[in-house]
Design an enzyme around this catalytic site. Structure first.
Site, PDB file in Angstrom:
ATOM      1  NE  ARG A  16      -4.012   1.165   0.499  1.00 51.52           N
ATOM      2  CZ  ARG A  16      -4.846   0.126   0.545  1.00 51.52           C
ATOM      3  NH1 ARG A  16      -6.016   0.183  -0.101  1.00 51.52           N
ATOM      4  NH2 ARG A  16      -4.517  -0.948   1.204  1.00 51.52           N
ATOM      5  N   GLY A  57      -1.567  -5.010  11.858  1.00 51.26           N
ATOM      6  CA  GLY A  57      -0.765  -6.131  12.332  1.00 51.26           C
ATOM      7  C   GLY A  57      -0.084  -6.840  11.173  1.00 51.26           C
ATOM      8  N   GLY A  76       0.793  -1.228   0.000  1.00 58.21           N
ATOM      9  CA  GLY A  76       0.000   0.000   0.000  1.00 58.21           C
ATOM     10  C   GLY A  76       0.825   1.276   0.000  1.00 58.21           C
ATOM     11  CD  GLU A 110      -2.154  -9.745   0.000  1.00 57.32           C
ATOM     12  OE1 GLU A 110      -2.927  -9.300   0.875  1.00 57.32           O
ATOM     13  OE2 GLU A 110      -1.642  -9.036  -0.897  1.00 57.32           O
ATOM     14  CG  ASP A 170       6.238   0.558  -2.193  1.00 57.07           C
ATOM     15  OD1 ASP A 170       6.521   1.322  -1.262  1.00 57.07           O
ATOM     16  OD2 ASP A 170       6.907  -0.460  -2.494  1.00 57.07           O
TER      17      ASP A 170
END
Length: 630
Positions: A30, A58, A26, A92, A28
């Site tokens: 978003r 977190g 995010g 992820e 970098d």
């Protein structure tokens, strides 16, 4: 990433929550590139998951995010300069590859202002980030290995590389949207209302197909008896892997559509039209279509499914050889006849087996109760249904639907009927395999269905030879067509519903008069024919193995009209008197406890090859001179 043991149904049913899952760091991208990409996808109607910035708290991935990954058809991973500094992003990425890539779904990398080699070989900013993680996770080497492996695997996937100044961001995003749209444009096939137990079967077929492991063209056969689920599995595999091919075509119901040459021409036209995206392709005749298909498709990586093939001409007209298609192509062929596919050069097969008891019960429950659980009050009688259906999906669905919302007494009545007269809808599907047999093979099948299920092969061969058939070839044909199997003890096996289908064919020869049927095996029918003398020259085989000691009260004349009786086997039954007449057409006479000291005076069976009179009081005054007696 290792192949999962099970996959989510959405992977092969096409029922996705999201078309695309966006993974990115995010901080970098978003509010610039990734935000613009998301809005462009959204404007094109491509439903895209993008995590809300306020929810990313977190370092642990939340269950809701994993669920979004699992429910996404594809994923786009935006690798930026500091992507690897986020352990959240790395976890992820691992999840995306485990749940999407391993299941055959598309994952696209975008290298945004970072060279793919930096990600692949983990250099520069990626090396610095991973070095810091290693200090932190010294006691968890497994985690670091997963991250490094995921970065390497993702960097080797086909995607896009954006370099500042090389082109406008708008044009770059437009190219991405075009590619994504093309891949998402194909409509998934309907697989099943209740895809119970399909996940593991689909993965087994996918493993045989060797996706990604070989670029050569492969043909794969999916074989099994009618109603076992071959087409359902083929549709599921097609949906799962469709995004990985340049051209797609699922030709359904080929057996029905290719009745004549005109039907084959239409199938050729459909194949070219669907893969090339051209309408109104006209071929004219099969022999024009063959070179045209080869010329137009031999450079395309295609996924082609040929469903319900029953004739070699169909394969030669539609998929005549591996050289018809481009590297990496996969051709799936479903058929009841394994030998037919072998004759076409197919060497890899998936043979569909009956459902496991747990899956069979669930599938039946969905149809009988509209739930995945059996109504407790119907548990006992449901076990009777499962025993009758024998794990055949078609039977479980048809019978379950017929019994839905009915009382237990109606269930009992229906099952009593099915055990005597098979369900018509199920029987029609199963009978297709029988209809495709030659005359000799049909008779061998009927003999096995009526008499020899679970018998030793050596015994069955002898009986079939005696009946005038050629069992070596005929039995192998039945095995190839999934009508019978041979177990490890060399015994013939037949699914109970296939046996019922065969017996119903014989019953239909004369539904109300057993004496006009070719084969008699049911105790009550045999007693009726013998006691009432209603036998005719239609009767060829009688095998009486009564499960209860019963006296047959007759006058001994019942065989007089059975001039074509070839096999007579009598087991546990007591006859009030011996026969006064036996047909000279007999080739097998096996009578336990024969009730007379002599054979009828006019009995001269020149073709008799097997004579067995165990526990009888039969006496011979002179040597037997029957030349064929073995």
């Amino acid at each position: 990433m290792a192949q999962p043991a099970e996959i989510s149904p959405s992977s092969f049913t096409g029922e996705w929550t999201y078309d695309v899952f966006l993974s990115f760091r995010g901080q970098d991208t978003r509010h610039n590139f990734t935000g613009n990409l998301y809005h462009s996808l959204d404007q094109k109607g491509i439903h895209t998951f993008i995590e809300d910035e306020s929810l990313r708290k977190g370092e642990e991935i939340k269950p809701s995010l994993l669920k979004a990954i699992q429910e996404s058809r594809t994923a786009i991973v935006v690798f930026s300069e500091n992507y690897a500094s986020s352990t959240y992003c790395l976890d992820e990425l691992v999840a995306i590859l485990e749940h999407l890539k391993a299941e055959g779904r598309l994952v696209w990398p975008i290298f945004y202002d970072v060279d793919p080699s930096v990600v692949r070989h983990q250099r520069d900013s990626y090396a610095e980030a991973l070095a810091k993680h290693e200090e932190r996770y010294q006691d968890d080497k497994g985690k670091m290995q997963k991250w490094r492996k995921a970065l390497l695997e993702a960097a080797n996937l086909s995607g896009w590389h954006f370099v500042q100044g090389s082109q406008t961001e708008y044009k770059f995003i437009t190219n991405i949207i075009r590619t994504v749209s093309e891949k998402l444009n194909h409509t998934p096939l309907h697989v099943a209302d209740n895809p119970v137990g399909l996940g593991s079967l689909v993965l087994q077929v996918k493993s045989i197909m060797g996706i990604g492991s070989s670029e050569r063209v492969k043909m794969i056969g999916i074989c099994g008896t009618g109603g076992i689920g071959k087409t359902t599995i083929a549709r599921a595999v097609y949906n799962l892997l469709a995004d990985q091919f340049d051209g797609l075509c699922f030709l359904a119901d080929i057996r029905e559509k290719a009745i004549d040459k005109h039907g084959l021409v239409q199938l050729q036209e459909t194949l070219l039209s669907e893969i090339l995206g051209e309408k109104d392709i006209k071929i004219g005749c099969v022999n024009k279509g063959i070179p045209l298909i080869k010329r137009r498709l031999q450079r395309k990586k295609v996924l082609l499914v040929l469903d319900d093939v029953d004739n070699l001409k169909q394969l030669k007209a539609i998929a005549g050889g591996n050289d018809w298609f481009g590297f990496g192509s996969r051709i799936i062929i479903t058929s009841r006849d394994k030998h037919l596919l072998s004759a076409h050069g197919v060497s890899e097969f998936y043979e569909v087996k009956e459902l496991r008891k747990r899956d069979a019960l669930e599938l039946f429950s969905w149809n009988a109760f509209k739930s995945n659980k059996v109504d407790p009050g119907y548990a006992k009688i449901s076990r009777r249904v499962l025993s009758y259906a024998g794990g055949l999906p078609l039977a479980l669905q048809v019978i379950g639907s017929n019994l839905y919302n009915r009382g237990i007494d109606e269930w009992k009545s229906a099952l009593d009927k099915y055990e005597r007269i098979p369900n018509t809808e199920v029987n029609i599907i199963l009978k297709v395999s029988y209809d495709g047999l030659e005359e000799d093979e049909k008779n061998i099948f009927l003999d096995i269905a009526c008499f020899f299920h679970k018998y030793k092969m050596s015994y069955v061969r002898g009986m079939l030879h005696a009946h005038g058939f050629h069992p070596e070839h005929g039995i192998q044909v039945l095995v190839d067509k999934s009508l019978v199997s041979i177990d490890r003890n060399d015994c013939l096996r037949m699914h109970d519903l296939i046996q019922d289908m065969g017996r119903e064919i014989v019953r239909q020869e004369s539904p109300s008069e057993p004496g006009k049927r070719s084969r008699l095996w049911f105790d009550e029918d045999i007693f009726q024919v013998l006691q009432n003398e209603t036998g005719t020259d239609k009767v060829e085989v009688i095998i009486l193995n009564s499960s209860r000691q019963k006296e047959v009260c007759w006058n001994g004349n019942a065989f007089q009209k059975m001039r074509n009786l070839r096999v007579l086997i009598v087991g546990d039954a007591y006859f009030s008197t011996g026969p006064k007449h036996l047909p000279n057409s007999l080739r097998v006479l096996d009578w336990v406890g024969y009730p007379s000291t002599s054979l009828p005076s006019g009995f001269n069976p020149t073709e008799l090859s097997i004579l067995s009179m165990i526990s009888s009081c039969l006496k011979f005054d002179k040597p037997l001179k029957w030349r064929n007696l073995k």
